[in-house]
Design an enzyme around this catalytic site. Structure first.
Site, PDB file in Angstrom:
ATOM      1  N   GLY A  58       7.685   3.657   3.610  1.00 35.01           N
ATOM      2  CA  GLY A  58       8.171   4.716   4.479  1.00 35.01           C
ATOM      3  C   GLY A  58       9.683   4.658   4.553  1.00 35.01           C
ATOM      4  CG  ASP A  97       4.576  13.436  10.910  1.00 44.19           C
ATOM      5  OD1 ASP A  97       4.734  14.543  10.347  1.00 44.19           O
ATOM      6  OD2 ASP A  97       4.887  12.357  10.378  1.00 44.19           O
ATOM      7  CB  VAL A 116       2.251   0.072   4.754  1.00 42.20           C
ATOM      8  CG1 VAL A 116       0.887  -0.317   5.320  1.00 42.20           C
ATOM      9  CG2 VAL A 116       3.007   0.938   5.751  1.00 42.20           C
ATOM     10  CG  LEU A 160      -1.903  -1.185   1.317  1.00 43.50           C
ATOM     11  CD1 LEU A 160      -2.651  -1.142   2.644  1.00 43.50           C
ATOM     12  CD2 LEU A 160      -2.875  -1.193   0.148  1.00 43.50           C
ATOM     13  N   GLY A 161       2.096   1.128   0.454  1.00 47.23           N
ATOM     14  CA  GLY A 161       2.972   2.297   0.499  1.00 47.23           C
ATOM     15  C   GLY A 161       4.305   1.945   1.122  1.00 47.23           C
TER      16      GLY A 161
END
EC number: 2.7.11.14
Length: 550
Positions: free
Chosen positions: A198, A314, A203, A195-196
């Site tokens: 970092g 954040d 993820v 999904l992504g």
């Protein structure tokens, strides 16, 4: 020529969407697995976990979903206890109602519980409170009902809780606690598309094999963590997530390790992040009713963190995720920090464009920095750019800092309502002591006129319909071909110190999230069915003292 990247993305998305659908109902494989599951024997559970459980009413009977469910089942067996529980449920219903319906519920509650002949005697009220209620006028009744509620809760914490501990219902609770504590590893999950990514890993979407529950798994590369001195930060994020239990912050369900990764299994938010919705869905920006709704939920999430003495650090739309229904949650607590009594926070952390002036000038700071970032985020949701950037040309880091420290916010778009302008100005105050949420000890942003349409009590109870519902047939994530691969980290070796930290990280299931999953997926009712037959198989080869539930 065949676009293999597009084909890979199509295949990944199709498998992911199919898994999301299958989690809503039992597929044959899921049914087969569940038939092989059983709770450990009561004597085994009692010996294994009884001494490790703190006998705290709030934890067992209120916070833990299975404990709460079994305690209610126990109360139903004693008329006096059931009466108290029914009364408290009626009070809760009254508290959450609005307008004339709330008045009608109060009249019904008073007539049913306090006027002669009442439906059962509420002995826990005591003579003094009973007398006051009998003589009270309507205008005084709301306050007296809340006093009666306090008396009811105090009653349940006393004899009923003690009797519960000596009942078969508590033995069943211990069985579930033993089940909850079995080791967790990657074999308990199916893994789907990324999904992504970092700074320390990726993820991906995963699914619990024996419940069908979908989650997001944050896989942190151990070597990359060590190389960048991020191991303690990963452990801190995990420990903070364990403490957090709010419908407005992603929940941690499991923490485990593989040979190469530390894994955090959290709420899967299928609706994408707010940044995606601001810039990639329809016209840029978000309509004001959505801005108000999301901002209300974000405020609740930030206030929950602050109540636990945690500064988020954040806050930005990219870290706010939408679920299937359109509710939002704060995510990525990697920069969150616990405030220690008498100790200032000095480390610079955050994202350019959202950092408060006191962070940029390297001053001591605390909770107000989250409210500054909140102001930036509300502005961005409406305008589709942050308040101290130029929307037409790139703003340098130095210029962004200067504008944040010196310039007052301006509102060039007609989409800003007067309430929106005011709340942004107050959140974006240069001095933290002048900032909304930080001006006094009880300065509550939820009381601002910007939120006049929000009933926060109902919002926190999940009773407010979101103004936007994500399309279930859409994957709100980048194409897998657009997610850059990591290069391999070489020359990193682990020692005993690393092994100890990895062990501290890998604690398995998180009680509240795990118990909610067990109830929501129907496994609680299934395994509690006395007529249920257990068959062999379906354990994927895992070895454990009990059949694997996850």
């Amino acid at each position: 020529m065949c676009d293999m990247g597009g084909l890979d993305n199509l295949i990944a998305n199709t498998a992911y969407l199919q898994a999301r659908k299958s989690s809503e109902g039992d597929a044959k494989e899921l049914q087969k697995r569940r038939k092989s599951l059983s709770l450990p024997p009561p004597d085994v559970s009692r010996n294994e976990v009884k001494e490790t459980i703190t006998l705290d009413y709030q934890s067992i009977c209120v916070e833990q979903p299975i404990g709460q469910r079994l305690f209610k089942d126990f109360l139903a067996t004693v008329p006096e206890y059931k009466l108290a529980e029914d009364f408290l449920e009626e009070v809760k219903e009254w508290e959450l109602e609005e307008g004339s319906a709330k008045e009608q519920l109060m009249e019904k509650l008073v007539s049913r519980r306090f006027k002669e002949p009442a439906e059962g005697s509420l002995n826990f009220l005591g003579k003094d409170l009973s007398s006051r209620i009998q003589q009270a006028q309507s205008k005084d009744m709301p306050e007296l009902i809340l006093l009666a509620k306090d008396s009811g809760n105090a009653f349940l914490m006393d004899a009923p809780f003690q009797d519960f501990q000596n009942s078969p219902f508590y033995d069943r609770f211990l069985q579930w606690k033993a089940f909850e504590r079995q080791p967790i590893n990657q074999k308990y999950f199916y893994e789907f598309r990324i999904l992504g990514k970092g700074g320390f890993g990726e993820v991906c979407a995963i699914q619990v094999k024996n419940t069908g529950q979908m989650y997001a798994c944050k896989k942190l590369d151990k070597k990359r963590l060590k190389k960048k001195n991020g191991e303690k930060m990963a452990l801190l994020e995990k420990e903070i997530l364990e403490k957090v239990h709010s419908p407005f912050i992603v929940s941690l369900a499991y923490a485990y390790e593989t040979k190469t990764h530390l894994c955090l299994v959290m709420s899967l938010m299928n609706g994408g992040d707010l940044k995606f919705h601001i810039y990639n869905v329809g016209d840029k920006g978000v309509e004001i009713k959505r801005v108000i709704f999301y901002s209300a939920q974000i405020c609740c999430g930030i206030l929950h963190l602050h109540s636990l003495k945690i500064v988020y650090r954040d806050m930005k739309p990219e870290n706010v995720l939408l679920d299937d229904h359109g509710n939002c949650r704060l995510s990525d607590l990697g920069l969150a920090v616990k405030v220690k009594e008498g100790k200032a926070i000095t480390q610079r952390a955050g994202t350019n464009g959202y950092m408060a002036p006191e962070i940029l000038t390297d001053e001591d700071y605390s909770y107000p920095v989250d409210w500054f970032a909140m102001g930036c985020s509300i502005f961005e949701m409406i305008a589709a750019y942050t308040p101290f950037r130029d929307p037409k040309e790139k703003t340098s880091k130095e210029e962004l800092k200067r504008k944040t420290l010196e310039d007052e916010v301006v509102f060039p778009l007609p989409t800003f309502t007067e309430e929106a302008k005011d709340i942004c100005r107050l959140f974006l105050a240069k001095k933290p002591q002048n900032r909304l949420g930080s001006r006094t000890n009880d300065d509550d942003p939820r009381k601002h006129a910007f939120f006049k349409s929000i009933n926060f009590q109902r919002l926190e109870a999940g009773m407010v319909d979101p103004p936007f519902v994500p399309d279930p047939s859409v994957v709100y994530a980048k194409d897998i071909s657009d997610i850059a691969d990591f290069s391999e980290v070489k020359g990193i070796e682990f020692d005993d110190k690393d092994a100890k930290l990895f062990k501290r990280f890998s604690t398995g299931a998180v009680p509240i999230s795990w118990q909610k999953e067990i109830i929501d997926t129907g496994l609680f009712d299934e395994l509690n069915d006395p007529s249920r037959e257990v068959t062999g198989g379906g354990n994927s080869g895992e070895k454990s003292g009990v059949c694997s539930i996850l």
